[in-house]
Design a protein around this motif. Sequence first.
Motif, PDB file in Angstrom:
ATOM      1  N   GLY A   1       0.819  -1.206   0.000  1.00 46.42           N
ATOM      2  CA  GLY A   1       0.000   0.000   0.000  1.00 46.42           C
ATOM      3  C   GLY A   1       0.854   1.257   0.000  1.00 46.42           C
ATOM      4  O   GLY A   1       1.859   1.334   0.708  1.00 46.42           O
ATOM      5  N   PHE A   2       0.454   2.237  -0.821  1.00 39.44           N
ATOM      6  CA  PHE A   2       1.208   3.487  -0.947  1.00 39.44           C
ATOM      7  C   PHE A   2       0.272   4.668  -0.730  1.00 39.44           C
ATOM      8  O   PHE A   2      -0.707   4.824  -1.466  1.00 39.44           O
ATOM      9  N   ALA A   3       0.569   5.480   0.272  1.00 41.28           N
ATOM     10  CA  ALA A   3      -0.245   6.660   0.546  1.00 41.28           C
ATOM     11  C   ALA A   3       0.178   7.800  -0.387  1.00 41.28           C
ATOM     12  O   ALA A   3       1.362   8.053  -0.580  1.00 41.28           O
ATOM     13  N   VAL A   4      -0.812   8.469  -0.976  1.00 42.38           N
ATOM     14  CA  VAL A   4      -0.567   9.612  -1.862  1.00 42.38           C
ATOM     15  C   VAL A   4      -1.447  10.764  -1.384  1.00 42.38           C
ATOM     16  O   VAL A   4      -2.623  10.564  -1.107  1.00 42.38           O
ATOM     17  N   ASN A   5      -0.871  11.948  -1.294  1.00 38.53           N
ATOM     18  CA  ASN A   5      -1.622  13.086  -0.767  1.00 38.53           C
ATOM     19  C   ASN A   5      -1.699  14.255  -1.731  1.00 38.53           C
ATOM     20  O   ASN A   5      -0.748  14.533  -2.470  1.00 38.53           O
ATOM     21  N   LEU A   6      -2.842  14.926  -1.714  1.00 42.16           N
ATOM     22  CA  LEU A   6      -2.927  16.241  -2.314  1.00 42.16           C
ATOM     23  C   LEU A   6      -2.078  17.191  -1.469  1.00 42.16           C
ATOM     24  O   LEU A   6      -1.975  17.016  -0.256  1.00 42.16           O
ATOM     25  N   LYS A   7      -1.468  18.188  -2.107  1.00 44.82           N
ATOM     26  CA  LYS A   7      -0.751  19.222  -1.363  1.00 44.82           C
ATOM     27  C   LYS A   7      -1.231  20.592  -1.827  1.00 44.82           C
ATOM     28  O   LYS A   7      -1.583  20.772  -2.993  1.00 44.82           O
ATOM     29  N   LYS A   8      -1.246  21.529  -0.899  1.00 41.54           N
ATOM     30  CA  LYS A   8      -1.706  22.876  -1.228  1.00 41.54           C
ATOM     31  C   LYS A   8      -0.862  23.479  -2.333  1.00 41.54           C
ATOM     32  O   LYS A   8       0.346  23.285  -2.388  1.00 41.54           O
ATOM     33  N   CYS A   9      -1.543  24.205  -3.214  1.00 45.55           N
ATOM     34  CA  CYS A   9      -0.863  24.812  -4.349  1.00 45.55           C
ATOM     35  C   CYS A   9      -1.510  26.162  -4.647  1.00 45.55           C
ATOM     36  O   CYS A   9      -2.740  26.268  -4.679  1.00 45.55           O
ATOM     37  N   LYS A  10      -0.686  27.194  -4.865  1.00 43.29           N
ATOM     38  CA  LYS A  10      -1.208  28.530  -5.155  1.00 43.29           C
ATOM     39  C   LYS A  10      -1.948  28.585  -6.488  1.00 43.29           C
ATOM     40  O   LYS A  10      -2.866  29.381  -6.673  1.00 43.29           O
TER      41      LYS A  10
END
Length: 213
Positions: free
Chosen positions: A99-108
């Motif tokens: 299992g591999f966790a992938v995250n959204l990250k804040k972006c301007k």
Amino acid sequence: MKKSLDKVLVQDILLRDIAKLKKDLDKAKMKFPPGLAGMHGEILVWKELEKRFMKKGFRVEFGSGQSRADIVLYKDNKKINVEVKTSRLKEEGFGKGYGFAVNLKKCKNHTDKYNHPSRGEIFGDFCYFDFIVAVTLSDNFIPSFYIFPNKFIKDNEKSLRNQSKQFKSHTHRIIFIEKEKKKKSREITRFDRKIKKLKDKYKNAWHLIKVRS
């Protein structure tokens, strides 16, 4: 040349030390920390990228802190951001797999919204990486590499949304099923079962890593 040799030496020393620590922990019947497994995967990918891309004129930077991705390849005025995800073979609620966790990250520049089941509204994007290299580590610590372009993640964003308790704090995840239990888990989706076969297309697909046109 000396700088390159020094990097290779550092890589080999780190990999050797991690392997020794794993051996010692196994003897003591202690669990290998996930953070060290992640570092092991990152160093392996760093080594592979240097071997494959330095001869093409790229400079490979690992953990420089100047990018939100784990490794960055530079050439001329262009760069390639590579995110590394590592998983050991584990017994999970659905059976056996990675299992591999992938995250959204804040972006301007991007304000995409995702409604996380426990964290509520999350704004962000996957623009911090151009490629994900997913590293699987077998019981014997033998690695395999799977290279997924950013487009693959974006095209399948809805199918990759997290429904697994294992990654409850993360927005998305990739699961490689090795052996599923007879009693099907609700955490496993149709796409998870599809990627079981699809993933071979991306195994060792280093040729996919290139500067965006």
